[in-house]
Design a protein around this motif. Structure first.
Motif, mmCIF file in Angstrom:
data_model
loop_
_atom_site.group_PDB
_atom_site.id
_atom_site.type_symbol
_atom_site.label_atom_id
_atom_site.label_comp_id
_atom_site.label_asym_id
_atom_site.label_seq_id
_atom_site.Cartn_x
_atom_site.Cartn_y
_atom_site.Cartn_z
ATOM 1 N N LEU A 320 -40.900 -22.719 67.975
ATOM 2 C CA LEU A 320 -41.709 -22.349 69.131
ATOM 3 C C LEU A 320 -42.417 -23.543 69.739
ATOM 4 C CD1 LEU A 320 -45.111 -22.169 68.644
ATOM 5 C CD2 LEU A 320 -44.321 -20.520 66.955
ATOM 6 N N ILE A 321 -42.661 -23.418 71.049
ATOM 7 C CA ILE A 321 -43.598 -24.270 71.764
ATOM 8 C C ILE A 321 -44.494 -23.359 72.581
ATOM 9 C CG2 ILE A 321 -41.933 -24.671 73.650
ATOM 10 C CD1 ILE A 321 -43.379 -27.372 74.107
ATOM 11 N N SER A 322 -45.790 -23.663 72.593
ATOM 12 C CA SER A 322 -46.739 -22.771 73.259
ATOM 13 C C SER A 322 -47.945 -23.556 73.741
ATOM 14 C CB SER A 322 -47.197 -21.675 72.284
ATOM 15 O OG SER A 322 -48.191 -20.859 72.871
ATOM 16 N N THR A 323 -48.648 -22.979 74.699
ATOM 17 C CA THR A 323 -49.987 -23.446 74.999
ATOM 18 C C THR A 323 -50.874 -23.102 73.793
ATOM 19 O OG1 THR A 323 -50.266 -21.344 76.195
ATOM 20 C CG2 THR A 323 -49.863 -23.321 77.502
ATOM 21 N N ALA A 324 -51.864 -23.943 73.526
ATOM 22 C CA ALA A 324 -52.705 -23.771 72.338
ATOM 23 C C ALA A 324 -53.869 -22.833 72.666
ATOM 24 C CB ALA A 324 -53.216 -25.118 71.852
ATOM 25 N N VAL A 325 -53.577 -21.539 72.773
ATOM 26 C CA VAL A 325 -54.585 -20.555 73.162
ATOM 27 C C VAL A 325 -54.738 -19.498 72.077
ATOM 28 C CG1 VAL A 325 -54.289 -20.889 75.637
ATOM 29 C CG2 VAL A 325 -52.826 -19.257 74.448
ATOM 30 N N GLY A 326 -55.987 -19.046 71.859
ATOM 31 C CA GLY A 326 -56.250 -17.933 70.959
ATOM 32 C C GLY A 326 -55.613 -18.090 69.592
ATOM 33 N N LEU A 336 -49.923 -32.212 62.797
ATOM 34 C CA LEU A 336 -49.363 -33.285 61.993
ATOM 35 C C LEU A 336 -49.204 -34.572 62.792
ATOM 36 C CD1 LEU A 336 -46.555 -31.291 60.138
ATOM 37 C CD2 LEU A 336 -48.911 -31.708 59.397
ATOM 38 N N GLU A 337 -49.001 -34.447 64.098
ATOM 39 C CA GLU A 337 -48.740 -35.627 64.926
ATOM 40 C C GLU A 337 -49.117 -35.307 66.365
ATOM 41 O OE1 GLU A 337 -44.869 -38.461 66.047
ATOM 42 O OE2 GLU A 337 -44.728 -36.934 64.470
ATOM 43 N N HIS A 338 -49.761 -36.250 67.045
ATOM 44 C CA HIS A 338 -50.172 -36.067 68.440
ATOM 45 C C HIS A 338 -49.364 -37.009 69.317
ATOM 46 C CE1 HIS A 338 -53.760 -35.487 71.422
ATOM 47 N NE2 HIS A 338 -52.661 -34.888 71.806
ATOM 48 N N GLN A 339 -48.607 -36.424 70.255
ATOM 49 C CA GLN A 339 -47.765 -37.204 71.157
ATOM 50 C C GLN A 339 -48.362 -37.179 72.569
ATOM 51 O OE1 GLN A 339 -44.958 -38.935 70.482
ATOM 52 N NE2 GLN A 339 -44.670 -38.388 68.334
ATOM 53 N N ASP A 340 -47.562 -37.441 73.572
ATOM 54 C CA ASP A 340 -48.018 -37.532 74.957
ATOM 55 C C ASP A 340 -48.249 -36.139 75.552
ATOM 56 O OD1 ASP A 340 -48.633 -38.264 77.531
ATOM 57 O OD2 ASP A 340 -46.594 -38.853 78.081
ATOM 58 N N GLY A 341 -49.456 -35.601 75.328
ATOM 59 C CA GLY A 341 -49.815 -34.302 75.895
ATOM 60 C C GLY A 341 -49.404 -33.112 75.069
ATOM 61 N N PHE A 342 -48.919 -33.329 73.860
ATOM 62 C CA PHE A 342 -48.536 -32.201 72.998
ATOM 63 C C PHE A 342 -48.726 -32.584 71.533
ATOM 64 C CE2 PHE A 342 -44.715 -34.745 73.464
ATOM 65 C CZ PHE A 342 -44.122 -34.730 72.208
ATOM 66 N N ARG A 343 -48.721 -31.560 70.695
ATOM 67 C CA ARG A 343 -48.948 -31.758 69.263
ATOM 68 C C ARG A 343 -47.816 -31.132 68.456
ATOM 69 N NH1 ARG A 343 -54.692 -32.680 68.269
ATOM 70 N NH2 ARG A 343 -55.742 -32.737 70.309
ATOM 71 N N ILE A 344 -47.402 -31.839 67.432
ATOM 72 C CA ILE A 344 -46.455 -31.284 66.468
ATOM 73 C C ILE A 344 -47.281 -30.751 65.309
ATOM 74 C CG2 ILE A 344 -44.505 -31.761 64.951
ATOM 75 C CD1 ILE A 344 -43.937 -34.186 66.834
ATOM 76 N N CYS A 345 -47.175 -29.452 65.072
ATOM 77 C CA CYS A 345 -47.971 -28.799 64.040
ATOM 78 C C CYS A 345 -47.067 -28.354 62.882
ATOM 79 C CB CYS A 345 -48.710 -27.601 64.636
ATOM 80 S SG CYS A 345 -49.768 -28.039 66.041
ATOM 81 N N GLU A 346 -47.659 -27.720 61.889
ATOM 82 C CA GLU A 346 -46.902 -27.307 60.702
ATOM 83 C C GLU A 346 -45.771 -26.346 61.038
ATOM 84 O OE1 GLU A 346 -49.786 -26.889 56.997
ATOM 85 O OE2 GLU A 346 -50.665 -25.972 58.796
ATOM 86 N N ARG A 347 -46.028 -25.439 62.003
ATOM 87 C CA ARG A 347 -45.057 -24.376 62.266
ATOM 88 C C ARG A 347 -44.698 -24.242 63.738
ATOM 89 N NH1 ARG A 347 -48.704 -22.662 58.343
ATOM 90 N NH2 ARG A 347 -50.101 -21.766 59.913
ATOM 91 N N GLY A 348 -44.978 -25.252 64.544
ATOM 92 C CA GLY A 348 -44.638 -25.173 65.957
ATOM 93 C C GLY A 348 -45.176 -26.366 66.718
ATOM 94 N N VAL A 349 -44.895 -26.379 68.015
ATOM 95 C CA VAL A 349 -45.358 -27.429 68.914
ATOM 96 C C VAL A 349 -46.287 -26.788 69.935
ATOM 97 C CG1 VAL A 349 -44.657 -29.136 70.640
ATOM 98 C CG2 VAL A 349 -43.239 -28.766 68.597
ATOM 99 N N THR A 350 -47.414 -27.440 70.233
ATOM 100 C CA THR A 350 -48.337 -26.912 71.237
ATOM 101 C C THR A 350 -48.627 -27.958 72.297
ATOM 102 O OG1 THR A 350 -50.296 -27.590 69.966
ATOM 103 C CG2 THR A 350 -49.461 -25.341 69.618
ATOM 104 N N ALA A 351 -48.750 -27.488 73.542
ATOM 105 C CA ALA A 351 -49.171 -28.354 74.640
ATOM 106 C C ALA A 351 -50.686 -28.454 74.638
ATOM 107 C CB ALA A 351 -48.671 -27.799 75.969
ATOM 108 N N ASP A 352 -51.202 -29.625 74.996
ATOM 109 C CA ASP A 352 -52.651 -29.828 74.975
ATOM 110 C C ASP A 352 -53.374 -29.033 76.044
ATOM 111 O OD1 ASP A 352 -52.443 -31.579 72.871
ATOM 112 O OD2 ASP A 352 -52.577 -33.387 74.092
ATOM 113 N N ASP A 353 -52.696 -28.724 77.143
ATOM 114 C CA ASP A 353 -53.341 -28.070 78.272
ATOM 115 C C ASP A 353 -52.282 -27.333 79.082
ATOM 116 O OD1 ASP A 353 -52.010 -30.130 79.734
ATOM 117 O OD2 ASP A 353 -53.747 -31.447 79.458
#
Length: 409
Positions: A320-326, A336-353
């Motif tokens: 999954l990739i999602s906005t980081a809401v709720g 786990l890692e912060h890239q250009d405007g998004f984050r790689i997390c344990e179980r998915g990728v989230t956009a910063d905004d």
């Protein structure tokens, strides 16, 4: 123990399935459950069929609906009358509108008879579940303040227990917006029928054959209601930007669901993307068989509780990739890692905004990295199987009800 559950409408979405599953499962082991539901407005798909498939026969109150209306007085009276007929031990409301009307009716039932105060309150306990909240991104500032004030009053005077479905939701509703007392809250995650979601090769081809996806195409999918809060224009903007870049891999976007914005969204996609890269399939009752055809599930919401669509995709082995809401924050886990405007997390990728370029950056990063996809699939499936079964949900709710019944009025 008699349970009366109340929801504003059985429309397509997680709350409808949640209340049907609980009503069905809590008709054994010393429980008797009934469900009150209102009407589904035009432009939204009715999920009454799901109740019928599960042997649940709701008590329908036509005056009860999502929007504020003079009919709310009628629905309040009818719910109050139904409560008097049912004489429940627990009244459990779900979602904002039913939570307001249902808890006011429960308050009258508990404290009044024939319009006058009774000497001793009736021994009924009232529970409300926040599947999401309307304290930002739904309405203007004035209306939002009014709704927040109503929730604070209801929490103080008409609610024994408040259920939230994630830790993040508790932080937002109680700590940020000041609703309720700490001791009123229980955090009970959602539960789903995990057996319906199997990522087999046979199921994988059902969707892909329907939309004409080649074996090496990356199918990016969305499932849910096509309403303002889901922010589908962001996903269409991402698709348009991807087409302008003309980069690999080849992405195809598919949107499963319906709602009041569908015509507008289809027109926008046709204008911005043009070549059929975005396909709309409307509402489907075979989503569990279509999910394995996704390579990535995308969620662009402005506000969420815990999106059932993401839990289902995780169970089906879809990264999954999602906005980081709720509650999305709780689903994806630690960063786990912060890239250009998004984050790689344990179980998915989230956009910063809500910036399309940041969402697209994260989407392309995920689409190109097969090792990352595999790792996220494995982590997500293990997490969902451990935390989100319908049996676990039923046990948690049973325990909550038994605890409440040991407490004094």
């Amino acid at each position: 123990m008699k349970i009366l559950r109340i929801i504003a409408r059985l429309n397509v979405g997680g709350p409808a399935r949640h209340v049907v599953w609980l009503t069905k499962n809590l008709n054994t082991n010393g429980f008797q459950s009934a469900l009150i539901a209102g009407t589904v407005p035009d432009g939204e798909e009715d999920m009454s069929y799901f109740a019928a498939e599960n042997g649940v026969e709701p008590i329908y109150i036509s005056a009860l609906s999502r929007e504020l209306s003079p009919k709310d007085i009628v629905s309040l009276y009818k719910i109050y009358r139904e409560i008097k007929r049912q004489k429940p031990d627990i009244i459990h409301t779900h979602t904002a509108k039913a939570g307001t009307v249902g808890r006011i009716a429960a308050f009258f039932y508990k404290w009044l008879t024939f319009g006058t105060l009774i000497g001793r309150p009736r021994a009924v306990k009232v529970v409300h579940t926040f599947h999401g909240h309307v304290f930002h991104s739904y309405y203007g500032a004035t209306k939002t303040r009014v709704f927040l004030l109503i929730e604070k009053i209801l929490a103080r005077f008409a609610t024994n227990r408040i259920v939230v479905i994630t830790q993040q939701q508790f932080v937002e509703i109680h700590e940020k917006f000041g609703v309720g007392k700490r001791g009123q809250f229980s955090i009970i995650p959602l539960g789903i029928d995990l057996g319906s979601y199997s990522n087999s090769i046979d199921h994988r081809n059902i969707l892909r054959n329907e939309i004409g996806a080649a074996d090496d195409d990356i199918v990016v999918g969305f499932t849910g209601r096509l309403t303002e809060i889901k922010n589908i224009p962001l996903l269409i903007d991402v698709a348009a930007r991807y087409k302008l870049l003309a980069v690999e891999p080849k992405l195809k976007f598919v949107i499963i669901g319906d709602g009041n914005l569908r015509t507008e969204l289809e027109s926008s996609a046709a204008e911005l993307v043009r070549d059929g890269t975005v396909t709309f399939l409307g509402n489907r009752d075979d989503v569990s068989q279509l999910l394995p055809g996704f390579d990535i599930i995308a969620l662009t919401s402005k506000n969420e509780g815990t999106p059932l669509s993401l839990i289902e995709a995780m169970a089906a082995g879809v990264p999954l990739i999602s906005t980081a809401v709720g509650g999305v924050v709780d689903l994806v886990g630690e960063t786990l890692e912060h890239q250009d405007g998004f984050r790689i997390c344990e179980r998915g990728v989230t956009a910063d905004d809500l910036e399309p370029k940041h969402f697209l950056n994260g989407l392309l990063y995920l689409a190109k990295d097969e090792k990352l996809q595999k790792r996220l699939k494995e982590n997500a499936a293990a997490f969902v199987n451990a935390q989100y079964s319908i049996d676990r949900l039923t046990i948690d709710i049973e325990s909550l009800y038994r605890e409440l019944m040991t407490q004094r009025v």
